[in-house]
Scaffold this active site. Structure first.
Site, PDB file in Angstrom:
ATOM      1  N   ARG A  17      -3.176 -27.596  51.169  1.00 24.99           N
ATOM      2  CA  ARG A  17      -3.929 -26.336  50.979  1.00 24.99           C
ATOM      3  C   ARG A  17      -3.015 -25.116  51.107  1.00 24.99           C
ATOM      4  O   ARG A  17      -2.005 -25.149  51.813  1.00 24.99           O
ATOM      5  CB  ARG A  17      -5.089 -26.273  51.987  1.00 24.99           C
ATOM      6  CG  ARG A  17      -6.098 -27.378  51.740  1.00 24.99           C
ATOM      7  CD  ARG A  17      -7.235 -27.340  52.736  1.00 24.99           C
ATOM      8  NE  ARG A  17      -8.081 -26.175  52.550  1.00 24.99           N
ATOM      9  CZ  ARG A  17      -9.078 -25.856  53.364  1.00 24.99           C
ATOM     10  NH1 ARG A  17      -9.348 -26.630  54.410  1.00 24.99           N
ATOM     11  NH2 ARG A  17      -9.815 -24.784  53.144  1.00 24.99           N
TER      12      ARG A  17
ATOM     13  N   LYS B   2     -19.425 -24.786  63.768  1.00 21.19           N
ATOM     14  CA  LYS B   2     -17.978 -25.071  63.731  1.00 21.19           C
ATOM     15  C   LYS B   2     -17.161 -23.788  63.838  1.00 21.19           C
ATOM     16  O   LYS B   2     -16.198 -23.710  64.604  1.00 21.19           O
ATOM     17  CB  LYS B   2     -17.656 -25.832  62.441  1.00 21.19           C
ATOM     18  CG  LYS B   2     -16.192 -26.214  62.280  1.00 21.19           C
ATOM     19  CD  LYS B   2     -16.028 -27.403  61.365  1.00 21.19           C
ATOM     20  CE  LYS B   2     -16.269 -27.096  59.900  1.00 21.19           C
ATOM     21  NZ  LYS B   2     -15.244 -26.234  59.275  1.00 21.19           N
ATOM     22  N   SER B   3     -17.545 -22.772  63.075  1.00 25.05           N
ATOM     23  CA  SER B   3     -16.785 -21.511  63.090  1.00 25.05           C
ATOM     24  C   SER B   3     -16.780 -20.889  64.484  1.00 25.05           C
ATOM     25  O   SER B   3     -15.744 -20.427  64.979  1.00 25.05           O
ATOM     26  CB  SER B   3     -17.411 -20.517  62.111  1.00 25.05           C
ATOM     27  OG  SER B   3     -17.296 -20.990  60.795  1.00 25.05           O
TER      28      SER B   3
ATOM     29  N   ARG C 142     -13.663 -28.652  45.493  1.00 26.33           N
ATOM     30  CA  ARG C 142     -15.059 -29.103  45.609  1.00 26.33           C
ATOM     31  C   ARG C 142     -15.814 -29.090  44.288  1.00 26.33           C
ATOM     32  O   ARG C 142     -16.788 -29.831  44.134  1.00 26.33           O
ATOM     33  CB  ARG C 142     -15.792 -28.274  46.674  1.00 26.33           C
ATOM     34  CG  ARG C 142     -15.368 -28.701  48.072  1.00 26.33           C
ATOM     35  CD  ARG C 142     -16.106 -27.985  49.167  1.00 26.33           C
ATOM     36  NE  ARG C 142     -15.806 -28.621  50.452  1.00 26.33           N
ATOM     37  CZ  ARG C 142     -15.953 -28.034  51.637  1.00 26.33           C
ATOM     38  NH1 ARG C 142     -16.399 -26.795  51.707  1.00 26.33           N
ATOM     39  NH2 ARG C 142     -15.663 -28.677  52.746  1.00 26.33           N
TER      40      ARG C 142
ATOM     41  N   ASP D 226     -19.793 -22.953  51.897  1.00 21.12           N
ATOM     42  CA  ASP D 226     -19.649 -24.368  52.256  1.00 21.12           C
ATOM     43  C   ASP D 226     -20.830 -25.213  51.790  1.00 21.12           C
ATOM     44  O   ASP D 226     -20.807 -26.442  51.936  1.00 21.12           O
ATOM     45  CB  ASP D 226     -19.496 -24.510  53.771  1.00 21.12           C
ATOM     46  CG  ASP D 226     -18.147 -23.984  54.251  1.00 21.12           C
ATOM     47  OD1 ASP D 226     -17.196 -23.945  53.450  1.00 21.12           O
ATOM     48  OD2 ASP D 226     -18.047 -23.603  55.438  1.00 21.12           O
TER      49      ASP D 226
ATOM     50  N   ARG E  12     -17.792 -32.578  53.637  1.00 19.90           N
ATOM     51  CA  ARG E  12     -19.006 -32.083  52.974  1.00 19.90           C
ATOM     52  C   ARG E  12     -19.270 -32.819  51.657  1.00 19.90           C
ATOM     53  O   ARG E  12     -20.418 -32.915  51.214  1.00 19.90           O
ATOM     54  CB  ARG E  12     -18.930 -30.574  52.757  1.00 19.90           C
ATOM     55  CG  ARG E  12     -18.841 -29.823  54.077  1.00 19.90           C
ATOM     56  CD  ARG E  12     -19.193 -28.358  53.959  1.00 19.90           C
ATOM     57  NE  ARG E  12     -18.647 -27.619  55.084  1.00 19.90           N
ATOM     58  CZ  ARG E  12     -19.141 -27.613  56.317  1.00 19.90           C
ATOM     59  NH1 ARG E  12     -20.216 -28.313  56.604  1.00 19.90           N
ATOM     60  NH2 ARG E  12     -18.565 -26.908  57.274  1.00 19.90           N
TER      61      ARG E  12
ATOM     62  N   ARG F 134     -13.613 -20.383  67.403  1.00 21.77           N
ATOM     63  CA  ARG F 134     -13.339 -19.041  67.927  1.00 21.77           C
ATOM     64  C   ARG F 134     -13.561 -18.961  69.429  1.00 21.77           C
ATOM     65  O   ARG F 134     -12.880 -18.209  70.129  1.00 21.77           O
ATOM     66  CB  ARG F 134     -14.208 -18.012  67.176  1.00 21.77           C
ATOM     67  CG  ARG F 134     -13.712 -17.778  65.734  1.00 21.77           C
ATOM     68  CD  ARG F 134     -14.802 -17.129  64.889  1.00 21.77           C
ATOM     69  NE  ARG F 134     -14.363 -16.739  63.550  1.00 21.77           N
ATOM     70  CZ  ARG F 134     -14.228 -17.560  62.511  1.00 21.77           C
ATOM     71  NH1 ARG F 134     -14.471 -18.858  62.636  1.00 21.77           N
ATOM     72  NH2 ARG F 134     -13.837 -17.093  61.328  1.00 21.77           N
TER      73      ARG F 134
ATOM     74  N   GLY G  87      -8.707 -26.262  58.038  1.00 24.04           N
ATOM     75  CA  GLY G  87      -8.152 -24.999  57.552  1.00 24.04           C
ATOM     76  C   GLY G  87      -8.467 -23.863  58.506  1.00 24.04           C
ATOM     77  O   GLY G  87      -7.634 -22.995  58.769  1.00 24.04           O
TER      78      GLY G  87
HETATM   79  C1  S3P Z   1     -14.572 -20.443  57.870  1.00 25.31           C
HETATM   80  C2  S3P Z   1     -14.389 -19.742  56.713  1.00 25.31           C
HETATM   81  C3  S3P Z   1     -14.591 -20.326  55.370  1.00 25.31           C
HETATM   82  C4  S3P Z   1     -15.355 -21.641  55.420  1.00 25.31           C
HETATM   83  C5  S3P Z   1     -14.859 -22.532  56.522  1.00 25.31           C
HETATM   84  C6  S3P Z   1     -15.018 -21.839  57.878  1.00 25.31           C
HETATM   85  C7  S3P Z   1     -14.351 -19.747  59.149  1.00 25.31           C
HETATM   86  O1  S3P Z   1     -13.327 -20.580  54.785  1.00 25.31           O
HETATM   87  O2  S3P Z   1     -15.260 -22.312  54.188  1.00 25.31           O
HETATM   88  O3  S3P Z   1     -15.571 -23.748  56.554  1.00 25.31           O
HETATM   89  O4  S3P Z   1     -14.755 -20.276  60.212  1.00 25.31           O
HETATM   90  O5  S3P Z   1     -13.756 -18.652  59.146  1.00 25.31           O
HETATM   91  P1  S3P Z   1     -12.538 -19.449  53.924  1.00 25.31           P
HETATM   92  O6  S3P Z   1     -12.046 -18.434  54.857  1.00 25.31           O
HETATM   93  O7  S3P Z   1     -11.450 -20.217  53.247  1.00 25.31           O
HETATM   94  O8  S3P Z   1     -13.549 -18.920  52.959  1.00 25.31           O
END
Ligand code: S3P
Length: 448
Positions: free
Chosen positions: A129, A28-29, A358, A327, A403, A33, A101
Protein backbone atom coordinates in the site's frame (compact mmCIF):
# COMPACT_ATOMS: atom_id res chain seq x y z
CA UNK A 1 -6.78 -17.20 12.52
CA UNK A 2 -4.18 -14.49 11.98
CA UNK A 3 -4.44 -13.49 8.36
CA UNK A 4 -0.71 -14.14 8.05
CA UNK A 5 -0.71 -17.93 8.13
CA UNK A 6 -2.51 -20.80 6.42
CA UNK A 7 -5.56 -19.67 4.40
CA UNK A 8 -8.90 -20.71 5.91
CA UNK A 9 -11.58 -21.17 3.23
CA UNK A 10 -15.07 -20.29 4.47
CA UNK A 11 -18.50 -20.93 3.00
CA UNK A 12 -21.78 -19.20 3.75
CA UNK A 13 -24.97 -21.16 3.07
CA UNK A 14 -28.44 -19.75 2.57
CA UNK A 15 -29.63 -18.82 6.06
CA UNK A 16 -32.89 -19.29 7.91
CA UNK A 17 -34.31 -15.93 9.05
CA UNK A 18 -31.69 -14.04 11.08
CA UNK A 19 -32.93 -12.85 14.44
CA UNK A 20 -31.68 -11.60 17.78
CA UNK A 21 -29.31 -9.00 19.12
CA UNK A 22 -25.91 -8.44 17.47
CA UNK A 23 -23.44 -6.86 19.89
CA UNK A 24 -20.63 -5.88 17.56
CA UNK A 25 -17.12 -5.06 18.87
CA UNK A 26 -15.56 -1.67 19.60
CA UNK A 27 -14.73 0.87 16.93
CA UNK A 28 -11.44 0.16 15.19
CA UNK A 29 -10.56 3.80 14.47
CA UNK A 30 -11.23 4.89 18.04
CA UNK A 31 -9.42 1.86 19.50
CA UNK A 32 -6.17 2.67 17.62
CA UNK A 33 -6.38 6.32 18.66
CA UNK A 34 -7.12 5.46 22.32
CA UNK A 35 -3.89 3.47 22.56
CA UNK A 36 -1.76 6.03 20.70
CA UNK A 37 -3.06 9.10 22.51
CA UNK A 38 -2.93 7.20 25.80
CA UNK A 39 0.75 6.52 25.12
CA UNK A 40 1.32 10.24 24.49
CA UNK A 41 -0.43 11.39 27.69
CA UNK A 42 1.19 11.41 31.10
CA UNK A 43 -0.44 8.92 33.48
CA UNK A 44 -3.05 6.16 33.17
CA UNK A 45 -5.62 6.17 30.38
CA UNK A 46 -8.36 3.61 31.06
CA UNK A 47 -10.08 2.10 28.04
CA UNK A 48 -13.18 -0.11 28.01
CA UNK A 49 -14.67 -1.79 24.97
CA UNK A 50 -11.36 -1.84 23.09
CA UNK A 51 -11.54 -3.80 19.84
CA UNK A 52 -9.26 -6.78 20.41
CA UNK A 53 -8.71 -7.49 16.71
CA UNK A 54 -5.26 -8.16 15.27
CA UNK A 55 -4.92 -4.62 13.88
CA UNK A 56 -5.42 -2.97 17.25
CA UNK A 57 -3.33 -5.55 19.13
CA UNK A 58 -0.44 -4.71 16.78
CA UNK A 59 -0.81 -1.03 17.71
CA UNK A 60 -0.81 -1.96 21.42
CA UNK A 61 2.48 -3.84 20.93
CA UNK A 62 3.93 -0.88 19.07
CA UNK A 63 3.07 1.52 21.89
CA UNK A 64 4.87 -0.83 24.31
CA UNK A 65 7.90 -0.78 22.02
CA UNK A 66 7.88 3.04 22.25
CA UNK A 67 8.06 2.82 26.07
CA UNK A 68 4.42 3.06 27.17
CA UNK A 69 3.10 0.44 29.59
CA UNK A 70 0.04 -1.26 28.14
CA UNK A 71 -1.97 -3.55 30.43
CA UNK A 72 -4.76 -5.89 29.32
CA UNK A 73 -7.17 -6.37 32.25
CA UNK A 74 -9.40 -8.72 30.20
CA UNK A 75 -12.88 -8.27 28.76
CA UNK A 76 -11.91 -5.32 26.58
CA UNK A 77 -10.60 -3.30 29.56
CA UNK A 78 -7.11 -1.92 29.06
CA UNK A 79 -4.81 0.65 30.67
CA UNK A 80 -2.12 2.67 28.97
CA UNK A 81 0.49 4.42 31.12
CA UNK A 82 1.76 7.09 28.74
CA UNK A 83 5.19 8.64 28.43
CA UNK A 84 4.02 12.12 27.38
CA UNK A 85 4.39 14.07 24.11
CA UNK A 86 8.08 13.88 23.13
CA UNK A 87 8.70 10.99 25.55
CA UNK A 88 8.93 8.07 23.10
CA UNK A 89 11.90 5.70 23.40
CA UNK A 90 13.46 4.22 20.26
CA UNK A 91 12.09 0.68 19.69
CA UNK A 92 14.83 -1.98 19.47
CA UNK A 93 12.83 -4.09 17.02
CA UNK A 94 11.05 -3.56 13.72
CA UNK A 95 7.44 -2.37 14.25
CA UNK A 96 5.13 -4.87 12.52
CA UNK A 97 1.68 -3.35 11.92
CA UNK A 98 0.29 -6.54 10.34
CA UNK A 99 -2.60 -5.68 8.02
CA UNK A 100 -3.31 -2.23 9.38
CA UNK A 101 -2.97 0.93 7.29
CA UNK A 102 -4.47 2.97 10.12
CA UNK A 103 -1.98 1.53 12.62
CA UNK A 104 1.13 2.13 10.55
CA UNK A 105 0.16 5.58 9.25
CA UNK A 106 -0.87 6.93 12.65
CA UNK A 107 2.21 5.52 14.35
CA UNK A 108 4.47 6.98 11.66
CA UNK A 109 2.86 10.33 12.40
CA UNK A 110 3.26 10.17 16.14
CA UNK A 111 6.98 9.25 16.00
CA UNK A 112 8.05 11.50 13.12
CA UNK A 113 8.75 14.53 15.30
CA UNK A 114 10.82 12.65 17.91
CA UNK A 115 14.57 12.06 17.52
CA UNK A 116 14.23 8.29 17.06
CA UNK A 117 14.67 5.95 14.11
CA UNK A 118 11.97 3.35 13.49
CA UNK A 119 11.57 0.63 10.86
CA UNK A 120 8.02 -0.42 9.91
CA UNK A 121 6.73 -3.49 8.15
CA UNK A 122 3.45 -5.35 7.66
CA UNK A 123 1.83 -8.27 5.87
CA UNK A 124 1.75 -8.68 2.09
CA UNK A 125 -1.33 -6.44 1.81
CA UNK A 126 0.10 -3.60 3.89
CA UNK A 127 3.53 -3.82 2.25
CA UNK A 128 1.85 -3.15 -1.11
CA UNK A 129 0.00 0.00 0.00
CA UNK A 130 1.12 3.59 -0.70
CA UNK A 131 2.89 5.33 2.18
CA UNK A 132 4.11 8.47 0.38
CA UNK A 133 0.76 10.08 1.17
CA UNK A 134 1.97 10.09 4.80
CA UNK A 135 5.75 10.38 4.45
CA UNK A 136 5.44 13.44 2.12
CA UNK A 137 3.84 15.64 4.80
CA UNK A 138 6.05 14.12 7.52
CA UNK A 139 9.11 15.27 5.51
CA UNK A 140 7.83 18.85 5.88
CA UNK A 141 8.27 18.48 9.65
CA UNK A 142 11.90 17.41 9.01
CA UNK A 143 11.49 13.60 9.15
CA UNK A 144 13.49 11.48 6.70
CA UNK A 145 12.32 8.26 5.08
CA UNK A 146 13.95 5.34 3.31
CA UNK A 147 11.50 2.83 1.84
CA UNK A 148 10.98 0.50 -1.07
CA UNK A 149 10.15 1.59 -4.59
CA UNK A 150 6.85 3.48 -4.83
CA UNK A 151 7.00 4.44 -1.17
CA UNK A 152 6.18 0.95 0.10
CA UNK A 153 6.98 -0.80 3.37
CA UNK A 154 9.31 -2.01 4.82
CA UNK A 155 10.38 1.53 5.51
CA UNK A 156 12.56 3.37 7.99
CA UNK A 157 11.67 6.81 9.34
CA UNK A 158 14.26 9.02 11.01
CA UNK A 159 12.25 11.38 13.21
CA UNK A 160 13.02 15.10 13.17
CA UNK A 161 15.23 16.20 16.08
CA UNK A 162 14.14 19.81 15.62
CA UNK A 163 10.70 19.62 14.01
CA UNK A 164 9.03 22.63 12.47
CA UNK A 165 5.21 22.89 12.41
CA UNK A 166 3.54 22.66 9.01
CA UNK A 167 0.53 23.87 7.06
CA UNK A 168 -0.71 21.03 4.89
CA UNK A 169 -3.60 20.62 2.46
CA UNK A 170 -4.40 16.90 2.35
CA UNK A 171 -4.53 15.95 -1.37
CA UNK A 172 -6.68 12.80 -0.91
CA UNK A 173 -9.76 12.30 1.28
CA UNK A 174 -7.98 10.33 4.03
CA UNK A 175 -8.49 10.45 7.79
CA UNK A 176 -5.29 8.47 8.18
CA UNK A 177 -3.21 11.15 6.45
CA UNK A 178 -4.96 13.97 8.32
CA UNK A 179 -4.41 12.14 11.62
CA UNK A 180 -0.75 11.37 10.91
CA UNK A 181 -0.08 15.08 10.35
CA UNK A 182 -1.96 16.07 13.51
CA UNK A 183 -0.11 13.47 15.60
CA UNK A 184 3.22 14.70 14.21
CA UNK A 185 2.14 18.26 15.01
CA UNK A 186 1.80 17.30 18.68
CA UNK A 187 5.57 17.37 19.17
CA UNK A 188 6.32 20.35 16.91
CA UNK A 189 6.52 23.78 18.54
CA UNK A 190 3.87 26.27 17.34
CA UNK A 191 0.75 25.68 15.26
CA UNK A 192 0.26 22.87 12.77
CA UNK A 193 -2.57 23.46 10.31
CA UNK A 194 -4.23 20.68 8.30
CA UNK A 195 -6.82 21.43 5.64
CA UNK A 196 -9.07 18.78 4.14
CA UNK A 197 -11.20 19.52 1.12
CA UNK A 198 -13.72 16.84 2.06
CA UNK A 199 -14.59 16.07 5.67
CA UNK A 200 -13.34 12.63 6.73
CA UNK A 201 -13.90 10.83 10.03
CA UNK A 202 -13.12 13.28 12.82
CA UNK A 203 -12.17 10.98 15.71
CA UNK A 204 -8.64 12.40 15.96
CA UNK A 205 -9.90 15.95 16.33
CA UNK A 206 -12.50 14.97 18.94
CA UNK A 207 -10.08 12.81 20.92
CA UNK A 208 -7.21 15.32 20.81
CA UNK A 209 -9.58 17.89 22.32
CA UNK A 210 -10.66 15.30 24.90
CA UNK A 211 -7.03 14.67 25.88
CA UNK A 212 -6.62 18.42 26.48
CA UNK A 213 -4.83 19.56 23.29
CA UNK A 214 -5.62 23.02 21.93
CA UNK A 215 -7.33 22.28 18.64
CA UNK A 216 -9.80 24.31 16.59
CA UNK A 217 -11.76 23.51 13.44
CA UNK A 218 -13.03 26.13 10.99
CA UNK A 219 -14.80 25.89 7.64
CA UNK A 220 -12.85 28.02 5.16
CA UNK A 221 -12.88 28.53 1.40
CA UNK A 222 -10.06 26.00 1.09
CA UNK A 223 -11.91 23.39 3.14
CA UNK A 224 -12.09 22.17 6.71
CA UNK A 225 -9.14 23.78 8.49
CA UNK A 226 -7.82 22.20 11.68
CA UNK A 227 -5.32 24.09 13.83
CA UNK A 228 -3.38 22.28 16.55
CA UNK A 229 -1.03 23.94 19.03
CA UNK A 230 2.04 21.76 19.52
CA UNK A 231 3.74 20.42 22.63
CA UNK A 232 0.73 20.22 24.95
CA UNK A 233 0.70 18.09 28.06
CA UNK A 234 -1.95 15.51 27.23
CA UNK A 235 -4.12 14.46 30.18
CA UNK A 236 -4.98 10.77 30.54
CA UNK A 237 -8.60 9.88 29.84
CA UNK A 238 -11.26 7.33 30.67
CA UNK A 239 -12.53 6.12 27.29
CA UNK A 240 -15.55 3.91 26.59
CA UNK A 241 -15.05 2.85 22.96
CA UNK A 242 -18.40 2.86 21.10
CA UNK A 243 -19.37 -0.11 18.92
CA UNK A 244 -18.09 0.06 15.36
CA UNK A 245 -20.59 1.20 12.68
CA UNK A 246 -18.35 -0.44 10.06
CA UNK A 247 -18.78 -3.81 11.82
CA UNK A 248 -22.50 -3.17 12.42
CA UNK A 249 -22.81 -2.93 8.64
CA UNK A 250 -22.44 -6.73 8.29
CA UNK A 251 -25.33 -7.98 10.49
CA UNK A 252 -27.47 -5.05 9.27
CA UNK A 253 -26.92 -5.88 5.59
CA UNK A 254 -27.27 -9.62 6.22
CA UNK A 255 -30.70 -9.04 7.79
CA UNK A 256 -31.84 -6.89 4.85
CA UNK A 257 -31.18 -9.65 2.29
CA UNK A 258 -32.13 -12.77 4.28
CA UNK A 259 -35.89 -13.53 4.10
CA UNK A 260 -37.79 -13.18 7.38
CA UNK A 261 -34.95 -11.52 9.31
CA UNK A 262 -35.28 -9.04 12.18
CA UNK A 263 -32.01 -8.07 13.90
CA UNK A 264 -31.21 -5.45 16.54
CA UNK A 265 -27.69 -3.99 16.55
CA UNK A 266 -27.45 -1.89 19.72
CA UNK A 267 -25.27 1.08 20.64
CA UNK A 268 -23.94 2.10 17.22
CA UNK A 269 -22.30 5.49 16.74
CA UNK A 270 -24.01 7.65 14.12
CA UNK A 271 -21.25 10.26 13.89
CA UNK A 272 -22.09 11.94 10.55
CA UNK A 273 -18.53 11.26 9.31
CA UNK A 274 -19.20 7.51 9.65
CA UNK A 275 -22.91 6.84 9.14
CA UNK A 276 -23.28 7.22 5.34
CA UNK A 277 -24.10 3.56 4.69
CA UNK A 278 -27.19 3.59 6.89
CA UNK A 279 -28.68 6.62 5.12
CA UNK A 280 -27.87 5.05 1.75
CA UNK A 281 -29.66 1.84 2.72
CA UNK A 282 -32.69 3.88 3.81
CA UNK A 283 -32.58 5.71 0.46
CA UNK A 284 -32.71 2.29 -1.24
CA UNK A 285 -35.88 1.49 0.69
CA UNK A 286 -34.38 -0.73 3.39
CA UNK A 287 -36.44 -1.40 6.50
CA UNK A 288 -33.74 0.05 8.76
CA UNK A 289 -34.69 2.19 11.73
CA UNK A 290 -32.77 4.04 14.42
CA UNK A 291 -34.24 3.31 17.84
CA UNK A 292 -33.48 4.88 21.21
CA UNK A 293 -31.46 7.77 19.71
CA UNK A 294 -29.20 9.23 22.40
CA UNK A 295 -25.87 10.90 22.99
CA UNK A 296 -22.94 9.02 24.51
CA UNK A 297 -19.52 10.58 25.03
CA UNK A 298 -20.54 13.51 22.81
CA UNK A 299 -21.49 11.22 19.89
CA UNK A 300 -24.98 10.43 18.53
CA UNK A 301 -25.73 6.77 19.20
CA UNK A 302 -28.71 4.55 18.31
CA UNK A 303 -29.86 0.94 18.30
CA UNK A 304 -30.23 -0.14 14.68
CA UNK A 305 -33.11 -2.42 13.76
CA UNK A 306 -32.83 -4.11 10.37
CA UNK A 307 -35.58 -6.24 8.86
CA UNK A 308 -35.70 -8.25 5.66
CA UNK A 309 -36.39 -5.80 2.83
CA UNK A 310 -37.65 -7.34 -0.39
CA UNK A 311 -38.42 -4.02 -2.11
CA UNK A 312 -35.02 -2.30 -2.21
CA UNK A 313 -34.19 -0.27 -5.32
CA UNK A 314 -30.83 0.52 -6.85
CA UNK A 315 -29.77 4.16 -6.50
CA UNK A 316 -26.94 6.52 -7.43
CA UNK A 317 -25.05 6.91 -4.16
CA UNK A 318 -24.22 10.61 -3.71
CA UNK A 319 -20.44 10.93 -4.27
CA UNK A 320 -20.19 13.52 -1.48
CA UNK A 321 -21.23 10.77 0.91
CA UNK A 322 -18.23 8.59 -0.02
CA UNK A 323 -15.92 9.55 2.84
CA UNK A 324 -18.60 8.78 5.43
CA UNK A 325 -19.05 5.21 4.18
CA UNK A 326 -15.74 4.43 2.49
CA UNK A 327 -15.27 1.08 4.26
CA UNK A 328 -18.86 0.02 3.59
CA UNK A 329 -18.93 -0.05 -0.24
CA UNK A 330 -18.03 -3.77 -0.41
CA UNK A 331 -21.03 -4.85 1.67
CA UNK A 332 -23.24 -2.20 0.01
CA UNK A 333 -22.45 -3.80 -3.35
CA UNK A 334 -23.74 -7.10 -1.97
CA UNK A 335 -27.02 -5.46 -0.88
CA UNK A 336 -27.18 -3.77 -4.30
CA UNK A 337 -27.15 -7.23 -5.93
CA UNK A 338 -30.42 -8.04 -4.09
CA UNK A 339 -32.06 -4.70 -5.00
CA UNK A 340 -33.98 -4.04 -8.19
CA UNK A 341 -32.13 -1.91 -10.74
CA UNK A 342 -28.67 -0.43 -10.94
CA UNK A 343 -26.67 0.99 -8.03
CA UNK A 344 -24.03 3.49 -9.11
CA UNK A 345 -21.10 4.23 -6.78
CA UNK A 346 -18.97 7.15 -8.00
CA UNK A 347 -16.17 9.24 -6.51
CA UNK A 348 -14.62 6.19 -4.87
CA UNK A 349 -11.05 6.07 -6.20
CA UNK A 350 -9.75 5.53 -2.65
CA UNK A 351 -11.27 2.04 -2.72
CA UNK A 352 -8.43 1.02 -5.01
CA UNK A 353 -5.78 1.51 -2.28
CA UNK A 354 -7.42 -0.14 0.72
CA UNK A 355 -6.40 -3.53 2.19
CA UNK A 356 -7.07 -4.69 -1.39
CA UNK A 357 -8.23 -2.94 -4.54
CA UNK A 358 -11.80 -3.22 -3.29
CA UNK A 359 -13.49 -2.39 -6.60
CA UNK A 360 -11.54 -5.12 -8.36
CA UNK A 361 -11.92 -7.64 -5.53
CA UNK A 362 -15.69 -7.16 -5.25
CA UNK A 363 -16.24 -7.02 -9.03
CA UNK A 364 -14.50 -10.37 -9.48
CA UNK A 365 -16.37 -12.01 -6.62
CA UNK A 366 -19.78 -10.60 -7.57
CA UNK A 367 -19.32 -11.76 -11.16
CA UNK A 368 -18.33 -15.24 -9.91
CA UNK A 369 -21.73 -15.27 -8.18
CA UNK A 370 -23.75 -14.24 -11.22
CA UNK A 371 -23.94 -10.47 -10.74
CA UNK A 372 -23.14 -7.94 -13.48
CA UNK A 373 -20.65 -5.24 -12.47
CA UNK A 374 -19.20 -2.39 -14.50
CA UNK A 375 -16.22 -0.36 -13.34
CA UNK A 376 -13.99 2.59 -14.08
CA UNK A 377 -11.02 4.04 -12.23
CA UNK A 378 -13.15 5.89 -9.66
CA UNK A 379 -16.61 4.35 -10.04
CA UNK A 380 -18.43 1.06 -10.28
CA UNK A 381 -21.99 -0.08 -10.70
CA UNK A 382 -23.91 -3.20 -9.75
CA UNK A 383 -26.94 -4.46 -11.66
CA UNK A 384 -29.41 -5.66 -9.01
CA UNK A 385 -31.17 -8.97 -9.65
CA UNK A 386 -33.95 -8.50 -7.12
CA UNK A 387 -34.44 -10.19 -3.74
CA UNK A 388 -34.86 -13.82 -4.87
CA UNK A 389 -32.63 -14.19 -7.90
CA UNK A 390 -28.97 -13.83 -6.87
CA UNK A 391 -27.45 -17.15 -8.01
CA UNK A 392 -24.38 -17.34 -5.71
CA UNK A 393 -22.43 -20.58 -6.00
CA UNK A 394 -19.11 -18.84 -6.62
CA UNK A 395 -15.71 -18.94 -4.96
CA UNK A 396 -14.14 -15.53 -4.32
CA UNK A 397 -10.66 -14.39 -3.38
CA UNK A 398 -10.49 -12.24 -0.25
CA UNK A 399 -7.07 -10.74 -1.12
CA UNK A 400 -6.05 -10.54 2.58
CA UNK A 401 -8.96 -8.12 3.08
CA UNK A 402 -11.30 -8.65 6.04
CA UNK A 403 -14.14 -6.60 4.57
CA UNK A 404 -14.08 -8.52 1.28
CA UNK A 405 -14.26 -11.84 3.15
CA UNK A 406 -17.15 -10.70 5.38
CA UNK A 407 -19.07 -9.17 2.46
CA UNK A 408 -19.12 -12.47 0.57
CA UNK A 409 -20.15 -14.34 3.72
CA UNK A 410 -23.12 -11.96 3.92
CA UNK A 411 -23.91 -12.61 0.24
CA UNK A 412 -24.16 -16.35 0.85
CA UNK A 413 -26.89 -15.81 3.46
CA UNK A 414 -29.37 -14.55 0.87
CA UNK A 415 -28.15 -16.15 -2.36
CA UNK A 416 -29.65 -19.26 -3.95
CA UNK A 417 -26.40 -21.22 -3.63
CA UNK A 418 -23.52 -21.13 -1.10
CA UNK A 419 -20.79 -18.53 -1.48
CA UNK A 420 -17.17 -19.40 -0.64
CA UNK A 421 -14.10 -17.25 0.09
CA UNK A 422 -10.65 -18.73 -0.35
CA UNK A 423 -9.44 -17.25 2.95
CA UNK A 424 -11.56 -16.01 5.84
CA UNK A 425 -8.62 -15.62 8.22
CA UNK A 426 -8.24 -11.82 7.71
CA UNK A 427 -11.62 -11.33 9.42
CA UNK A 428 -9.85 -11.36 12.81
CA UNK A 429 -8.15 -8.05 11.98
CA UNK A 430 -11.35 -6.09 12.68
CA UNK A 431 -14.16 -8.44 13.74
CA UNK A 432 -12.77 -11.39 15.69
CA UNK A 433 -16.25 -12.55 16.82
CA UNK A 434 -17.82 -12.35 13.34
CA UNK A 435 -18.41 -16.09 13.01
CA UNK A 436 -19.99 -16.79 16.44
CA UNK A 437 -22.00 -13.55 16.26
CA UNK A 438 -23.43 -14.29 12.81
CA UNK A 439 -24.10 -17.97 13.51
CA UNK A 440 -25.79 -16.89 16.76
CA UNK A 441 -28.24 -14.90 14.62
CA UNK A 442 -28.91 -17.94 12.43
CA UNK A 443 -26.23 -17.74 9.71
CA UNK A 444 -24.80 -20.99 8.39
CA UNK A 445 -21.05 -20.59 8.03
CA UNK A 446 -18.58 -23.41 7.62
CA UNK A 447 -14.81 -23.58 7.46
CA UNK A 448 -13.98 -26.00 4.68
C1 S3P B 1 -9.42 5.12 8.97
C2 S3P B 1 -9.50 5.86 7.83
C3 S3P B 1 -9.92 5.31 6.52
C4 S3P B 1 -10.60 3.95 6.67
C5 S3P B 1 -9.86 3.06 7.62
C6 S3P B 1 -9.79 3.70 9.01
C7 S3P B 1 -9.00 5.79 10.21
O1 S3P B 1 -8.78 5.14 5.70
O2 S3P B 1 -10.70 3.32 5.42
O3 S3P B 1 -10.49 1.80 7.74
O4 S3P B 1 -9.17 5.22 11.31
O5 S3P B 1 -8.47 6.92 10.14
P1 S3P B 1 -8.22 6.33 4.75
O6 S3P B 1 -7.61 7.34 5.61
O7 S3P B 1 -7.24 5.64 3.86
O8 S3P B 1 -9.42 6.83 4.01
Amino acid sequence: MSGHGTPIPMTSHRAAPLSGVAEVPGDKSISHRSLILGAMAIGETKISGLLEGDDVLDTAKAMQAFGAEVVNHGGGNWSVFGVGVGGFAEPDQVIDCGNSGTGVRLIMGCMATSPITVTFTGDASLNGRPMARVTDPLALFGAKTVGRKGGRLPMTIVGAAEPTPVRYVVPVPSAQVKSAVLLAGLNAPGQTVVIEKEATRDHSERMLAGFGAEITVADTEEGREITLTGQPELKPQVIAVPRDPSSAAFPVCAALITPGSDVLVPGIGLNPTRAGLFYTLQDMGADLTFENMREEGGEPVADLRAKYSSAMKGIAVPPDRAASMIDEYPVLSVVASFATGKTMMAGVKELRVKESDRIDAMARGLRANGVTVEEGEDWWSVEGLGPDDVPGGGTCESFLDHRIAMSFMVMGMGAQNPVTVDDGSPITTSFPIFEPLMTGLGAKLSQD
